[in-house]
Design a protein around this motif. Sequence first.
Motif, PDB file in Angstrom:
ATOM      1  N   LEU B 296     110.910  33.764  63.859  1.00 23.37           N
ATOM      2  CA  LEU B 296     110.538  33.443  62.485  1.00 23.37           C
ATOM      3  C   LEU B 296     111.217  32.157  62.025  1.00 23.37           C
ATOM      4  O   LEU B 296     111.114  31.771  60.869  1.00 23.37           O
ATOM      5  CB  LEU B 296     110.932  34.578  61.541  1.00 23.37           C
ATOM      6  N   GLY B 297     111.928  31.489  62.929  1.00 23.01           N
ATOM      7  CA  GLY B 297     112.637  30.275  62.533  1.00 23.01           C
ATOM      8  C   GLY B 297     114.024  30.617  62.057  1.00 23.01           C
ATOM      9  O   GLY B 297     115.001  30.456  62.783  1.00 23.01           O
ATOM     10  N   ASP B 318     120.124  36.421  63.575  1.00 24.67           N
ATOM     11  CA  ASP B 318     120.105  35.184  62.805  1.00 24.67           C
ATOM     12  C   ASP B 318     119.668  34.027  63.694  1.00 24.67           C
ATOM     13  O   ASP B 318     119.980  33.986  64.876  1.00 24.67           O
ATOM     14  CB  ASP B 318     121.505  34.867  62.251  1.00 24.67           C
ATOM     15  N   GLY B 319     118.975  33.063  63.111  1.00 24.92           N
ATOM     16  CA  GLY B 319     118.610  31.824  63.799  1.00 24.92           C
ATOM     17  C   GLY B 319     117.674  32.063  64.967  1.00 24.92           C
ATOM     18  O   GLY B 319     117.053  33.109  65.106  1.00 24.92           O
ATOM     19  N   VAL B 320     117.544  31.066  65.790  1.00 25.17           N
ATOM     20  CA  VAL B 320     116.634  31.143  66.934  1.00 25.17           C
ATOM     21  C   VAL B 320     117.415  31.631  68.140  1.00 25.17           C
ATOM     22  O   VAL B 320     118.342  30.977  68.603  1.00 25.17           O
ATOM     23  CB  VAL B 320     116.002  29.765  67.212  1.00 25.17           C
ATOM     24  N   ARG B 321     117.098  32.785  68.630  1.00 27.38           N
ATOM     25  CA  ARG B 321     117.712  33.328  69.849  1.00 27.38           C
ATOM     26  C   ARG B 321     116.581  33.591  70.819  1.00 27.38           C
ATOM     27  O   ARG B 321     115.466  33.847  70.407  1.00 27.38           O
ATOM     28  CB  ARG B 321     118.417  34.658  69.573  1.00 27.38           C
ATOM     29  N   ALA B 322     116.885  33.532  72.065  1.00 33.75           N
ATOM     30  CA  ALA B 322     115.828  33.802  73.029  1.00 33.75           C
ATOM     31  C   ALA B 322     116.306  34.678  74.176  1.00 33.75           C
ATOM     32  O   ALA B 322     116.402  34.248  75.309  1.00 33.75           O
ATOM     33  CB  ALA B 322     115.258  32.495  73.568  1.00 33.75           C
ATOM     34  N   PRO B 323     116.626  35.929  73.883  1.00 36.00           N
ATOM     35  CA  PRO B 323     116.915  36.831  75.005  1.00 36.00           C
ATOM     36  C   PRO B 323     115.623  37.122  75.755  1.00 36.00           C
ATOM     37  O   PRO B 323     114.562  37.228  75.125  1.00 36.00           O
ATOM     38  CB  PRO B 323     117.456  38.078  74.310  1.00 36.00           C
TER      39      PRO B 323
END
Lengths: 293, 349
Positions: B296-297, B318-323
């Motif tokens: 969601l940004g 929070d924030g941009v995470r990419a697991p």
Amino acid sequence: MLKRVHFPASPLPYLLVAPQVLITLVFFIWPASQALWQSFLIEDAFGLSTEFVWFENFEALFHDSQYLASFWRTLVFSGAVAFLSMSFALALAAFADHVGRGAGTYRTLLIWPYAVAPVLAGALWLFMFNPTLGILPYLLEMVGYEWNHHLNGTQAMLLVILAAAWKQVAYNFLFYLAAMQSIPRSVIEAAAIDGAGPVRRFFSIVFPLISPTTFFLLVINAVYAFFDTFGIIHAVTQGGPANATTTLVYKVFNDGFVGLDLGGSAAQSVILMALVIALTAVQFRFVEKRVEY
Amino acid sequence: MAGIKLENLIKSYGDTRILHGIDADIADGEMIVVVGPSGCGKSTLLRMVAGLEAVTAGRILIGERVVNDLEPSQRDIAMVFQNYALYPHMTVRQNMAYGLKIRGMSRAEIARRVDEAADILELRPYLDRKPRQLSGGQRQRVAMGRAIVRHPQVFLFDEPLSNLDAKLRVQMRLEIRKLQRRLGVTSIYVTHDQVEAMTLGDRLMVLNKGVVEQFGSPIELYERPASVFVAGFIGSPAMNFLPVRVEGDAAILPNGARLPAPARAAGEATLGARPEHLTPDEAGPVAVEVEVLEQLGAATLVHGRLEGTQHEMTVQLDGVRAPEAGRIMRFAPGQLHLFDAASGKRLAD
């Protein structure tokens, strides 16, 4: 580029519209053109010779005080029939719009008169108002009013207006009810919250919103009163007494089939035809545009 | 100005009971949002206050007056409808003036009030237009204008924003809030949108199947939901629920993990954890098998299942995470809620 779908040429479409075209030709175009042709002719009393006279029949009509009187009479008759049947239907529809239980039965009952043939409708009213046998003249006599539409032209006119209007109420009712039910419920509720009572709501909200229907019905009723009331008049008064109920359409019949003035009668029906065409044009031109919700 | 009081309000249609005894005490100038899924009876409740539906049993008081048997026009209320319900054949000015004219107000006073409302709502340029020449947001404002010119004691809003697009809805939501604060008129606002409810209401009434599940401030509802229904309805994304077995001070998850029980209980219960209250922690007790990510940004939503079970879980990071999908992520729970397994009611802390 615009791509168009092409179908292979086939006689099928022509075959499919043929029955409709044929019916229109035989039952509408042919008689209409016959009437138009006839209106330019004068026949002698024995039907032995026919003379082409251009517009002489029309000229004669517009100098005929009887015809002009009948024109005026027809306007009064149509106006009264339209006003009476529409206002009565409007009132009934306004009530029906509020009915919760038994609404279906109520509506069905109100629609019945529309299924009655004009001549029968005329006969019904004729019996009710028959000066010697009818129930209503009997009751009127008790309050000291003498009813005899065989002698009194005004009463005769009143009777055919009542009969003609009664028959049209059902039709108008249907259209008015449908129009009222298409007004969003919340608009009425908003007006109620704004403090408008039922009567005020009707005149300031409902009636303006169904004005397209009113206009449509006005044209339909005018056409009805002009043309479809022949049966009623023929059954009730035969145009009498002393032509008091001879409307334009009745005069066409009377002059043509009773008086055997074929040319004059044809000229009258051509004028009526022009009137219908004009009314229909008005209808298409304005009704389609003025609908607003 | 006046408050509103609902006393054991009941509505039935034949044998079907729609509202099962609603009680509420709404203070003067307060804005109450009635929120619930469709069919919960919230619109019926509002229409009963408006006088558009008959009261089966109970009492409605506006100010000191019992209004049960009064006509809508006598209750001194104004209502904004979902479809605006503007009079299509009247101009904006006539729409707003209609109610005043009926009350027999003088022309000068009507003109003054309409102009005042038009200024507040920025409708000046549109006063001579018909509703069909206006956009959805403008129509909405006219409907508001029609309500405020009357200076009523109570505003009633029936899902007024649900016909607008998302951006306009947010804007109008703020405008309604500001307007209500400014005028200080007691208001009841009905919606199915929990974000609208949270942002608009001084207090929220969560309605479910004709019963009040909880009535309180937005934060109260968020922090201490009274039932599983409220917990699941308030907050976005929705709260995670897991069946647990409580033994002493520990709540045991279906995969055997132990968490500190947030309330005293014994046996089966339902544990609730909001997606935003789960923080990534290598040593955390909650292990989630990641399935889908939603970026969601400002935040990332992780959808997955509790490790070794079929229970779906959502976590907000929070924030941009990419697991990566398929990975196991571990979380430490923050605030937890415990509900009775059978009744769904909150268990005392």
